[in-house]
Every structure is written in C-alpha cells, then in structure tokens.
Design a protein around this motif. Structure first.
Motif, mmCIF file in Angstrom:
data_model
loop_
_atom_site.group_PDB
_atom_site.id
_atom_site.type_symbol
_atom_site.label_atom_id
_atom_site.label_comp_id
_atom_site.label_asym_id
_atom_site.label_seq_id
_atom_site.Cartn_x
_atom_site.Cartn_y
_atom_site.Cartn_z
ATOM 1 N N ILE A 103 0.783 -1.444 0.535
ATOM 2 C CA ILE A 103 -0.370 -0.031 0.171
ATOM 3 C C ILE A 103 0.895 0.987 -0.098
ATOM 4 C CG2 ILE A 103 -1.404 1.360 1.516
ATOM 5 C CD1 ILE A 103 -2.602 -1.289 2.520
ATOM 6 N N LEU A 104 0.055 1.959 -1.185
ATOM 7 C CA LEU A 104 1.480 3.743 -1.025
ATOM 8 C C LEU A 104 0.636 4.572 -0.501
ATOM 9 C CD1 LEU A 104 2.836 2.609 -4.957
ATOM 10 C CD2 LEU A 104 3.850 2.215 -2.490
ATOM 11 N N PRO A 105 0.694 5.457 -0.077
ATOM 12 C CA PRO A 105 -0.126 6.973 0.114
ATOM 13 C C PRO A 105 -0.939 6.865 -1.358
ATOM 14 C CG PRO A 105 2.645 7.474 0.346
ATOM 15 C CD PRO A 105 2.367 6.336 -0.191
ATOM 16 N N ASP A 106 -0.768 7.122 -2.221
ATOM 17 C CA ASP A 106 -1.855 7.580 -3.087
ATOM 18 C C ASP A 106 -2.002 6.408 -4.191
ATOM 19 O OD1 ASP A 106 1.191 7.453 -4.253
ATOM 20 O OD2 ASP A 106 0.704 9.653 -5.274
ATOM 21 N N GLY A 107 -1.729 4.440 -3.704
ATOM 22 C CA GLY A 107 -2.214 3.463 -4.968
ATOM 23 C C GLY A 107 -2.053 2.305 -4.354
ATOM 24 N N LEU A 108 -0.927 1.613 -5.214
ATOM 25 C CA LEU A 108 -0.739 0.358 -4.297
ATOM 26 C C LEU A 108 0.384 -0.138 -5.423
ATOM 27 C CD1 LEU A 108 -4.262 -1.346 -5.110
ATOM 28 C CD2 LEU A 108 -3.229 -1.176 -2.785
ATOM 29 N N ARG A 109 1.604 -1.000 -4.947
ATOM 30 C CA ARG A 109 2.321 -1.806 -5.442
ATOM 31 C C ARG A 109 2.129 -3.246 -5.591
ATOM 32 N NH1 ARG A 109 8.123 0.593 -4.408
ATOM 33 N NH2 ARG A 109 7.359 2.437 -5.872
ATOM 34 N N ILE A 110 2.351 -3.380 -6.463
ATOM 35 C CA ILE A 110 3.260 -4.913 -7.112
ATOM 36 C C ILE A 110 3.851 -5.314 -7.705
ATOM 37 C CG2 ILE A 110 -0.293 -5.253 -6.412
ATOM 38 C CD1 ILE A 110 0.470 -6.007 -10.140
ATOM 39 N N ARG A 111 4.113 -6.670 -7.469
ATOM 40 C CA ARG A 111 5.106 -7.191 -8.861
ATOM 41 C C ARG A 111 4.670 -6.879 -10.190
ATOM 42 N NH1 ARG A 111 5.744 -11.842 -5.336
ATOM 43 N NH2 ARG A 111 7.098 -12.305 -3.771
ATOM 44 N N ALA A 112 5.456 -6.922 -10.820
ATOM 45 C CA ALA A 112 5.644 -6.746 -12.539
ATOM 46 C C ALA A 112 4.417 -7.617 -13.439
ATOM 47 C CB ALA A 112 6.601 -5.917 -13.486
ATOM 48 N N ASP A 113 3.655 -7.795 -14.268
ATOM 49 C CA ASP A 113 2.946 -8.856 -14.034
ATOM 50 C C ASP A 113 2.174 -8.049 -15.120
ATOM 51 O OD1 ASP A 113 0.417 -10.591 -14.731
ATOM 52 O OD2 ASP A 113 1.349 -11.837 -12.790
ATOM 53 N N HIS A 114 2.257 -8.466 -16.693
ATOM 54 C CA HIS A 114 1.965 -7.626 -18.201
ATOM 55 C C HIS A 114 -0.118 -8.258 -17.444
ATOM 56 C CE1 HIS A 114 2.626 -11.798 -19.999
ATOM 57 N NE2 HIS A 114 1.867 -11.569 -20.450
ATOM 58 N N VAL A 115 -0.373 -9.485 -17.490
ATOM 59 C CA VAL A 115 -1.627 -10.027 -17.534
ATOM 60 C C VAL A 115 -1.995 -9.032 -16.532
ATOM 61 C CG1 VAL A 115 -3.680 -11.646 -17.120
ATOM 62 C CG2 VAL A 115 -1.087 -12.159 -17.996
ATOM 63 N N ILE A 116 -1.909 -8.641 -15.416
ATOM 64 C CA ILE A 116 -2.702 -7.677 -13.852
ATOM 65 C C ILE A 116 -2.700 -6.206 -14.622
ATOM 66 C CG2 ILE A 116 -2.340 -7.223 -11.755
ATOM 67 C CD1 ILE A 116 -3.250 -9.894 -12.269
ATOM 68 N N ALA A 117 -1.429 -5.987 -15.236
ATOM 69 C CA ALA A 117 -1.851 -4.936 -15.927
ATOM 70 C C ALA A 117 -2.714 -4.585 -16.534
ATOM 71 C CB ALA A 117 0.300 -4.682 -16.598
ATOM 72 N N GLU A 118 -3.013 -5.354 -17.495
ATOM 73 C CA GLU A 118 -4.083 -5.301 -18.361
ATOM 74 C C GLU A 118 -5.660 -4.807 -18.054
ATOM 75 O OE1 GLU A 118 -3.765 -3.839 -21.830
ATOM 76 O OE2 GLU A 118 -1.802 -3.217 -21.460
ATOM 77 N N MET A 119 -5.641 -5.871 -16.902
ATOM 78 C CA MET A 119 -6.522 -6.041 -15.659
ATOM 79 C C MET A 119 -7.100 -5.086 -15.508
ATOM 80 S SD MET A 119 -7.545 -7.951 -12.574
ATOM 81 C CE MET A 119 -6.685 -6.441 -11.214
ATOM 82 N N VAL A 120 -5.932 -4.060 -14.783
ATOM 83 C CA VAL A 120 -5.945 -3.086 -14.127
ATOM 84 C C VAL A 120 -6.094 -2.018 -15.044
ATOM 85 C CG1 VAL A 120 -4.606 -1.315 -12.668
ATOM 86 C CG2 VAL A 120 -4.525 -3.483 -12.086
ATOM 87 N N ARG A 121 -5.903 -1.988 -15.901
ATOM 88 C CA ARG A 121 -6.446 -0.409 -17.132
ATOM 89 C C ARG A 121 -7.572 -0.462 -17.531
ATOM 90 N NH1 ARG A 121 -0.415 -1.834 -19.664
ATOM 91 N NH2 ARG A 121 1.089 -0.882 -18.753
ATOM 92 N N GLY A 122 -7.982 -2.032 -18.051
ATOM 93 C CA GLY A 122 -9.357 -2.115 -18.048
ATOM 94 C C GLY A 122 -10.238 -1.537 -16.794
ATOM 95 N N LEU A 123 -9.657 -2.239 -15.992
ATOM 96 C CA LEU A 123 -10.713 -1.833 -14.286
ATOM 97 C C LEU A 123 -10.172 0.196 -14.470
ATOM 98 C CD1 LEU A 123 -9.995 -4.078 -11.914
ATOM 99 C CD2 LEU A 123 -11.950 -4.124 -13.407
ATOM 100 N N GLY A 124 -10.254 0.702 -15.099
ATOM 101 C CA GLY A 124 -9.932 2.349 -15.792
ATOM 102 C C GLY A 124 -8.543 2.655 -14.620
#
Length: 173
Positions: A103-124
């Motif tokens: 948990i970051l002050p203004d967001g979240l941090r996860i390990r790099a993962d292109h599949v999850i990146a696309e999911m996050v972008r799809g969720l706005g």
C-alpha cells in the motif's frame, strides 16, 4: 561464517551496522539460508521460525555484529486510479487473485505482471512500471512482524502452488 540468529525491527536498534545485505522481497521471507553481504561476507540466516524482514531491520549475529537489511529494487508496477472507488475495485480484484500488494500513499504496488497490468487498465486504473523496493502487506494472519509462510525447508525458490488432481474441479476444490 557468521550466523544471524535474531532480528531487530527497524527503529528498535541503534549503533553502526557491521555490514549490509540487500535482498529482494522473496528472500526477505525466510528462516534459514546463506547470503552474501555488500562487503562480500558470507552469512547464514539461522532463525527458529520464518520472519518477514523489512527494509531497515538489523540481523543480530552470534558474534554481536549487526547487519543492516535493505530491500532490493525489483520490477514492480505502481497502480493508481481516478478515484477511491476505482482503486478499491482494483484492490478487490488483486486480493481475489491472492497477489502480494504494497500500500502506497496514493496507490498500490505489485510485482510486474503484464496480465495484471491489462486487467488494471481495463478497470480504469493507471499502471507505472518501475524498479523499486517491494514490501507488501504481511496479511491479516501473519502475526505482526512474522511472515506466515510455509518455507521451513532451506530452499531458495518461492513455494510452488498446490497441485490440482484430476477431478478436483468437479468437487469445487
């Protein structure tokens, strides 16, 4: 070889460290393994149970020396969203996949993962790839500073996912 036998949490120890070790997130969740320090020394981490090491902790050695723990930079993605509801939705989806999250002050941090990146972008959401220390939340059942992890063996690999046996999908497993 030096033996590290105890952990002092960041902020609870003082004085100079004899050396420093830089470890990625996976290697900061151990009970027993051998590592190299920044100055080239070799140390055996030898604890009674697995401990979640954090950036700034100190390993107490059997000879009285302290070794400073530093979190290594690793490929991560910082996630943000246009509003709190969108960020909560993203967090829910990450939790549903049982991903480690910092948990970051203004967001979240996860390990790099292109599949999850696309999911996050799809969720706005917005994804910013970077190299930075990764220090995820220990989880509700981790017991404070200790990590609830089944790595009692002296392995250097992260644990493998459980095997799914033929027919398990029919029983809701």
């Amino acid at each position: 070889m030096r033996r590290a036998i105890a952990v002092h949490q960041r902020g609870s120890w003082s004085g100079p460290a004899a050396d420093t070790v830089v470890l990625d997130q996976a290697h900061r969740h151990r009970r027993r393994f051998t590592f190299d320090t920044v100055s080239g020394g070799r140390v055996l981490l030898d604890l009674a149970r697995p401990v979640r090491l954090r950036d700034g902790d100190a390993l107490a050695c059997d000879d009285g020396a302290l070794i400073l723990v530093r979190a290594a930079d690793e490929p991560v993605m910082d996630l943000s969203a246009p509003d709190p509801a969108a960020l909560l939705r993203i967090a829910w989806h990450l939790g549903n996949r049982h991903l480690p999250v910092q948990i970051l002050p203004d967001g979240l941090r996860i390990r790099a993962d292109h599949v999850i990146a696309e999911m996050v972008r799809g969720l706005g959401g917005t994804v910013t790839e970077r190299s930075a220390p990764f220090d995820p939340e220990p989880g509700a059942y981790a017991g404070g500073h200790h990590h609830h992890h089944h790595d009692e063996e002296e392995e250097h690999e992260p644990p493998r996912p459980p095997r799914v046996l033929a027919g398990d999908h029919d029983r809701g497993a």
